[in-house]
Enzyme design. Sequence first.
Site, PDB file in Angstrom:
ATOM      1  N   ASP A 191      77.910  74.512  11.154  1.00  0.00           N
ATOM      2  CA  ASP A 191      78.842  73.967  12.152  1.00  0.00           C
ATOM      3  C   ASP A 191      79.271  75.056  13.135  1.00  0.00           C
ATOM      4  OD1 ASP A 191      80.159  75.276   9.977  1.00  0.00           O
ATOM      5  OD2 ASP A 191      82.064  74.339  10.536  1.00  0.00           O
ATOM      6  N   GLU A 209      82.177  75.338   7.622  1.00  0.00           N
ATOM      7  CA  GLU A 209      82.710  76.695   7.393  1.00  0.00           C
ATOM      8  C   GLU A 209      83.899  76.969   8.306  1.00  0.00           C
ATOM      9  OE1 GLU A 209      83.162  81.040   8.250  1.00  0.00           O
ATOM     10  OE2 GLU A 209      82.598  79.457   9.640  1.00  0.00           O
TER      11      GLU A 209
HETATM   12 ZN   LIG Z   1      80.576  81.767  11.554  1.00  0.00          ZN
END
Ligand SMILES: [Zn+2]
Length: 375
Positions: A79, A139
Amino acid sequence: MKTVVEYLSDLVRIPSHSALSNRPVTDYAARVLRAAGWSARELPYRDAAGTEKVNLVAAPPGQDASERDVDLVLMCHTDTVPYAADWARALDPLIAGGMLHGCGACDVKGFLACVLAAVSAGNSSRPAEGLRVVLTAEEEIGCIGAAHLAADHVLRPRRMVIGEPTSLAPARAGKGYSLAEIVVSGKEAHSAHPGQGVSAIFNAARLIAKIEELAAQLERDRNGFFDPAFTTLNIGTIEGGTAKNIVAGSCRFQLEWRPIPGQPTDSVLLSVTELITHLTATHSGFHAEIRPVRQQPGFETPADAPLARTMEALSGKRAVSIPFGTEASVFAPLAEEAIVFGPGDMRTAHSSRECVPVKELDEAVSIIGSLVRST
Ligand SMILES: [Zn+2]
């Protein structure tokens, strides 16, 4: 077979901020890996909004992607953060001045493109035993995909290389990241009669002054591998009150701290809780509550760890520490050795300046290629 710049350009074109499903990115990577003979195991889950998210574990030809104990994991999130509306070319990669510009160029599609290029490069020597490429979701909003993998005991790696932009220096230590929200409650009253109320803002100020003293105390516990060498803390937002002529009934603020490795992630939380208890006992009308939001530990791999030495030799750069949070905080406790490594500079990330030097992409392909083929 594509070049690393072509892989990265394809990846930048895929919209992938954390709220979206990351499946288009994992599908793209899985296609490239499978074309190179790898097997890919999907571990999907639903996020809080019901959107499908996919963690992917891929194994080289002849290796079993469902095995738990492995030697070396290359981990990379899929992401990106959202981009500003006025960044017209966020998803339209541009090469200029030796840099590839675009959203995710260095954080961290650049590293992913290098892994794909290294894995699919025609090379007669086989990938090492126990090698995995692991792609994670979400993340940027708190290492959620990695936390799923850890909680489900999917992998127990001996060594890990986690992709994040470090300008190709192996980072063997990073601070943790912790966040809490504090709500101070008072009692509203007409400001002409303050004695009838309790100002939540004055009481928040009392607590904040104590927290600033705590910040100074934290400077005594030092780790010289970092700059700054101690746990830092910050109050990044504060809001309270409803009008200029009302005694404030409520005030809330966010407290963030970045613990040095080895320091418990909740040490600041416990200290602030003690401050609240003390103020409650000594100031009538004082009332505050603290709620932990995030607690990620720091990590430190010893300077003489074999993976640190190998990455120093392959990159030609001394090991460094990083001031930002990574998935190492989730996985370093499980692995014997963890290194954060990748092309590009985090100082360009999370902004419309995001870019990655093409030269570093090429170097990273050869470093990763050597790493995955060394035994
Ligand atoms: Zn990163």
